[in-house]
Write a protein that holds these residues in place. Structure first.
Motif, PDB file in Angstrom:
ATOM      1  N   THR A  39       0.830  -1.205   0.000  1.00  0.00           N
ATOM      2  CA  THR A  39       0.000   0.000   0.000  1.00  0.00           C
ATOM      3  C   THR A  39       0.864   1.254   0.000  1.00  0.00           C
ATOM      4  O   THR A  39       0.521   2.259  -0.645  1.00  0.00           O
ATOM      5  N   ASN A  99       1.761   1.909  -3.398  1.00  0.00           N
ATOM      6  CA  ASN A  99       0.598   2.392  -4.147  1.00  0.00           C
ATOM      7  C   ASN A  99       0.541   3.919  -4.134  1.00  0.00           C
ATOM      8  O   ASN A  99       0.207   4.556  -5.136  1.00  0.00           O
ATOM      9  N   PHE A 100       0.869   4.498  -2.993  1.00  0.00           N
ATOM     10  CA  PHE A 100       0.907   5.962  -2.891  1.00  0.00           C
ATOM     11  C   PHE A 100       2.106   6.537  -3.638  1.00  0.00           C
ATOM     12  O   PHE A 100       1.974   7.472  -4.434  1.00  0.00           O
ATOM     13  N   LEU A 135      -3.534  12.440  -2.767  1.00  0.00           N
ATOM     14  CA  LEU A 135      -3.746  10.996  -2.641  1.00  0.00           C
ATOM     15  C   LEU A 135      -4.276  10.593  -1.266  1.00  0.00           C
ATOM     16  O   LEU A 135      -5.215   9.785  -1.168  1.00  0.00           O
ATOM     17  N   SER A 165      -8.074   9.171  -0.778  1.00  0.00           N
ATOM     18  CA  SER A 165      -8.111   7.764  -0.352  1.00  0.00           C
ATOM     19  C   SER A 165      -8.872   7.597   0.955  1.00  0.00           C
ATOM     20  O   SER A 165      -9.607   6.611   1.136  1.00  0.00           O
ATOM     21  N   ALA A 218     -12.094   5.293   1.105  1.00  0.00           N
ATOM     22  CA  ALA A 218     -12.059   4.122   1.982  1.00  0.00           C
ATOM     23  C   ALA A 218     -13.288   4.087   2.892  1.00  0.00           C
ATOM     24  O   ALA A 218     -13.877   3.021   3.127  1.00  0.00           O
ATOM     25  N   SER A 233      -8.727   0.260   2.998  1.00  0.00           N
ATOM     26  CA  SER A 233      -7.666   1.269   2.859  1.00  0.00           C
ATOM     27  C   SER A 233      -6.783   0.982   1.655  1.00  0.00           C
ATOM     28  O   SER A 233      -6.356   1.902   0.955  1.00  0.00           O
ATOM     29  N   ALA A 249      -8.839   1.621  -1.719  1.00  0.00           N
ATOM     30  CA  ALA A 249      -9.047   3.018  -2.109  1.00  0.00           C
ATOM     31  C   ALA A 249      -7.893   3.534  -2.947  1.00  0.00           C
ATOM     32  O   ALA A 249      -8.086   4.073  -4.050  1.00  0.00           O
ATOM     33  N   ILE A 250      -6.652   3.382  -2.464  1.00  0.00           N
ATOM     34  CA  ILE A 250      -5.509   3.896  -3.227  1.00  0.00           C
ATOM     35  C   ILE A 250      -5.210   2.996  -4.412  1.00  0.00           C
ATOM     36  O   ILE A 250      -4.648   3.444  -5.424  1.00  0.00           O
ATOM     37  N   LEU A 269      -7.651   4.791  -6.922  1.00  0.00           N
ATOM     38  CA  LEU A 269      -7.329   6.194  -7.167  1.00  0.00           C
ATOM     39  C   LEU A 269      -5.934   6.362  -7.750  1.00  0.00           C
ATOM     40  O   LEU A 269      -5.691   7.285  -8.534  1.00  0.00           O
TER      41      LEU A 269
END
Length: 603
Positions: free
Chosen positions: A141, A144-145, A185, A189, A193, A257, A260-261, A264
């Motif tokens: 994750t 991901n950001f 972001l 997110s 979420a 959580s 969401a990212i 997005l």
């Protein structure tokens, strides 16, 4: 294309347009370094990060040339690969692992580390059976950001190249990635979420739960001997034995959580192996709709950011229009293909209603709660963007329906594309389009007042040709070697399509899979990792070189001989260049795969 499909597509585009405009204006403020209304309290956090990193956002000296920007970007992402690899290899010894999952193998760890850093999120493993909660949250994750922020930062740099007037700087990578993460972001997110949890997505740290089945399930498994190998009878057939399951293990975890990212940031890597077909990741038709919107939200918003920052909003509308035209054509084609019954059933006069998988079209591999229209649109969205999340098995699509997602990736992920990568990829094609137009009218090509000369065209050629080279060479190597062919479940044209799809997905940083290909092997983990790394960064470096070159040029005023780049003629030219370059690169390979498979349906 049915009325339902048409209404779904129209509603999707309308909602996307309404939501993308404010996101685009937010991104413009982030790129300009201006304060963000409602998020001023994050300025303190931003300053702490700069202080820790030794960066001063108020100093003009912090501006970077393109080489320094590219070096910082490559170092940051290289460290990211090492970190994600280390977390996977040490997983068994780290906390937040209630299932006691073992360390991930070296080749799979390498592939996954490159995959998530490159914004590809190709997964050769089952998430809930392989990754601990810590690995999912901290390593996957987290990237991901960061990978999403990296793509947006490159788009900012290229936009500054067009907007600048004789400047040596294209911005500061550390400032760009910090502001994008903090102000765009993370807030988006967080909101998304919460929405997903409200729809039924799970978010917890519980151990997996073993529950009683309502009805026990009986199934057959091969009987093994003392050596662990299946036993065979006198006829050479595998001996089986019946087993009964009365319980089921249900995976838990911090899913919303990551989901969401994942959307997005156009990442696509799922917490569960079933990805967005899993009810804990994508619980309802409403969550399915807004997951599609989330995938396109930032790519569409960046088009408005582009127009705002270059001082001509019509330019952003032109790019967005070109993306939309190609997307609508692709969506209509894929949904129409999936709404057709198998030709063999039609030839035999079989009533479609007699087959649950063919009622109203091809339902094989699709979730009944989404249906053909929403599934076909999701497949179009996720492969038009470099997302890779799936709510169905693309391997089960009709040959032409499966060719649509494959071709969208092969166009270079510029039909909206990934966060940042879609816009800078489309602007690269725009540079080629004005160059071609300049050759036709005998003028030095210009785009947004900047002359397009030999250096820019060399870098443009490299950026465009990198991914087809990786896809076609990688596919050729895989089909020539036994180790490559050994992972194919389906022989013939469909098996070739599985390999071609895998390399198209990896090199274009999409991450979706055709299924049917056992890719979690040392060969494919290594080959696909190479395709993902160079498919990402061998494109980014030439793009930054173009940004640096354009930033150093004076911005010329438009005159009577300047080709307008905001009208219908330019939109048509841009679409034609994208389609011609993309399709011509892959015509022979597509003919060997999905085209032959489609023709075989009628033999």
């Amino acid at each position: 294309m049915t009325t339902q499909s048409f209404l779904l597509l129209a509603t999707f585009l309308a909602v996307l347009l309404v939501m993308a405009w404010p996101v685009g204006m937010l991104l413009a403020r982030v790129a300009d370094g201006r304060a963000i209304p409602g998020l001023g309290w994050l300025a303190f956090v931003e300053k702490l990060i700069y202080r820790a990193a030794g960066v001063s956002p108020d100093s003009e000296k912090q501006g970077m040339g393109w080489k320094a920007y590219a070096f910082a970007l490559l170092v940051f992402n290289g460290v990211g690969v090492l970190f994600v690899y280390a977390v996977q290899r040490l997983q068994a010894s780290l906390p937040l692992n209630p299932q006691g999952l073992a360390n991930v193998s070296p080749d799979s760890s390498f592939n996954t580390a490159v995959s998530f850093v490159a914004n590809t999120n190709w997964q050769g493993y089952g998430g809930e059976q392989t990754m601990s909660y810590l690995s999912q949250m901290l390593a996957l994750t987290g990237q991901n950001f960061f990978s999403a922020a990296t793509g947006i930062a490159v788009a900012f740099a290229l936009i500054r190249g067009f907007a600048s007037r004789s400047s040596k700087s294209i911005g500061n990578f550390w400032i760009d990635i910090t502001r994008v993460t903090l102000y765009v972001l993370l807030p988006l997110s967080f909101v998304f979420a919460i929405f997903l949890v409200g729809q039924g997505a799970i978010q917890n740290f519980s151990a997996y739960k073993e529950v009683q089945l309502v009805e026990p399930v009986t199934y057959s498994v091969p009987k093994t001997g003392a050596d662990g190998q299946p036993l065979k009878d006198a006829a050479g057939q595998v001996v089986t034995e019946e087993q009964t399951a009365s319980t089921q293990l249900i995976a838990m975890g911090p899913v919303a959580s990551q989901e969401a990212i994942k959307m997005l940031g156009t990442n696509g890597g799922g917490f569960f192996n079933a990805n967005s077909a899993h009810p804990y990741e994508n619980p309802t038709p409403l969550s399915n709709f807004f997951q599609m919107v989330a995938i396109f939200l930032i790519p569409a918003g960046l088009c408005f950011t582009f127009g705002q920052l270059v001082g001509d909003r019509r330019q952003g509308w032109a790019v967005l229009s070109a993306m939309t035209v190609m997307f609508v054509l692709a969506a209509a084609g894929i949904m129409t293909a999936e709404q057709q019954a198998h030709p063999a059933l039609q030839a035999m006069g079989v009533d479609q209603s007699a087959s649950s998988s063919q009622a109203g079209g091809n339902m094989e591999g699709k979730e009944a709660r989404f249906g053909i229209a929403a599934t076909g649109l999701f497949a179009t969205v996720t492969t038009a963007a470099s997302c890779g999340a799936v709510n169905s098995m693309h391997d089960s699509f009709t040959p032409l329906g499966g060719m649509g997602p494959m071709l969208l990736m092969q166009l270079g992920e510029v039909v909206f594309g990934g966060v940042g990568s879609g816009l800078y990829g489309m602007l690269i094609f725009a540079i080629m389009a004005v160059f071609i137009a300049g050759l036709m009218i005998g003028r030095t090509p210009e785009y947004l007042g900047k002359k397009i000369q030999a250096y820019e065209m060399k870098m443009t050629s490299i950026a465009i040709l990198v991914t087809p080279t990786l896809v076609l060479v990688g596919t050729a190597i895989a089909v020539m070697l036994d180790v490559g062919k050994g992972s194919v479940a389906n022989p013939g044209a469909h098996g070739f399509s599985e390999i071609l799809y895998a390399f198209s997905s990896a090199a274009n940083n999409n991450g979706s899979a055709f299924a049917g290909l056992s890719a979690n092997t040392p060969f494919y983990n290594t080959m696909l990792a190479i395709a993902m790394w160079f498919g990402r960064f061998a494109v980014i470096v030439p793009v930054l070189a173009i940004a640096g070159s354009l930033a150093g040029k004076q911005r010329l005023q438009a005159n009577a001989g300047t080709m307008p780049t905001h009208g219908l003629m330019f939109i048509f030219l841009l679409v034609a260049v994208v389609l011609l370059v993309g399709v011509l690169n892959y015509v022979p390979s597509l003919a060997l795969g999905p085209v032959i498979e489609h023709l075989q349906l009628y033999k």
